[in-house]
Design an enzyme around this catalytic site. Sequence first.
Site, mmCIF file in Angstrom:
data_model
loop_
_atom_site.group_PDB
_atom_site.id
_atom_site.type_symbol
_atom_site.label_atom_id
_atom_site.label_comp_id
_atom_site.label_asym_id
_atom_site.label_seq_id
_atom_site.Cartn_x
_atom_site.Cartn_y
_atom_site.Cartn_z
ATOM 1 N N SER A 96 0.933 -1.152 0.111
ATOM 2 C CA SER A 96 0.149 0.142 0.101
ATOM 3 C C SER A 96 0.866 1.191 -0.108
ATOM 4 C CB SER A 96 -1.049 -0.088 1.338
ATOM 5 O OG SER A 96 -2.045 1.005 0.990
ATOM 6 N N ASP A 217 -9.787 -5.658 -5.322
ATOM 7 C CA ASP A 217 -9.341 -4.751 -4.317
ATOM 8 C C ASP A 217 -9.947 -3.414 -3.910
ATOM 9 O OD1 ASP A 217 -7.972 -3.042 -2.602
ATOM 10 O OD2 ASP A 217 -5.611 -3.698 -3.071
ATOM 11 N N HIS A 246 -7.130 -6.283 -0.196
ATOM 12 C CA HIS A 246 -6.111 -5.364 -0.127
ATOM 13 C C HIS A 246 -4.830 -5.748 0.343
ATOM 14 C CE1 HIS A 246 -4.401 -1.472 -0.635
ATOM 15 N NE2 HIS A 246 -4.268 -1.391 0.391
#
Length: 266
Positions: A96, A217, A246
Site C-alpha cells: 500500500s 481490491d 487489499h
Amino acid sequence: MGNSIVEALNVRVEGSGQKFLVLAHGFGTDQSVWKGILPSFTPYYRVILYDLVCAGSVNPDYFDFQRYTTLDSYVDDLLNILDALGVDRCAYVGHSVSAMIGILASIRRPELFTKLILVGASPRFLNDVDYHGGFERGEIEKVLYAMEVNYDAWVHGFAPLAVGADVPDAVREFSRTLFNMRPDISLFVSRSIFNSDLRGVLGLVKVPCCIFQTTKDVSVPNSVATYLRDHMGGRNTVEPLDTEGHLPHLSAPALMAAKLHRALSR
C-alpha cells in the site's frame, strides 16, 4: 525521535541469510502483519521489519504533523534505517503506502535496491482524465468524514471491506491494528495518502518492479497495476494473486509467500 530511529520505529532484523529483504507494512497495520509469511524467508534472508511512524505500535509523540505532510519524510525514515543498519543492497516489499515509499526511495537511491515488490500499490487514488484511480473526490471526502465523526464505526465497516476475502481472523487482526492508531493520526495520514499523486515521477523508477494485484481490491482497481507497469521506467511485471482483498499477506499468507519467493528469484 528520541535516541534512535531504529528504536523509535521498532526496527528488527530476523533471519540468517546473506541478502537483505525489507518488509514494509501499509496504512492501518504494523510489522506484525507479516508474521504469517516471515518464517518462509528467515532461512534465506536477513529480513528487516519496522513500523511506520503513524502505526499504533509507535509512540504517537514521534508523529510530527508538520513533518509528515507528504511521503518524503517516510522515505527519509526508510533510508535512515537502512543506513543505520549498514545496508548497501536489499530487495524491498512494500504494501500500500509503503509501496509508494519504496518507489520514491528507489528514485533517490537506486543503488540500494535490487528489486521492488509492490503490493496493493497506487500512485493516485483519485480518478482523473484518462486515469482510473478508483475514487471520486466526493467519495474520499465521505470516507474522511466517517473517520472523523465515528472512528470506531468506520473501522468496523472498513476492515472487512479491505480484507475482502472471507477470513474472519484477518478482519479481526486488521481491526486491531487500526484501533491501535490514534484516530487523529489515522485521519491525517489518510488525507495525505488520498491527496498524493506520484504519477509524474514513475518514469524515474529504474529498479526492476513486480506489482502484486489481487483479483478484487476495494482500494486499488486492477487497471492501476497495469498503469504502474506501463509508466515506471524500469523492467516491470504484474503478478496476479488468485485471492481477493487489499491485504493478501494477512488473508492468504501461504499464497503470498509462494508468490514472493518466485518474484524474488527472478
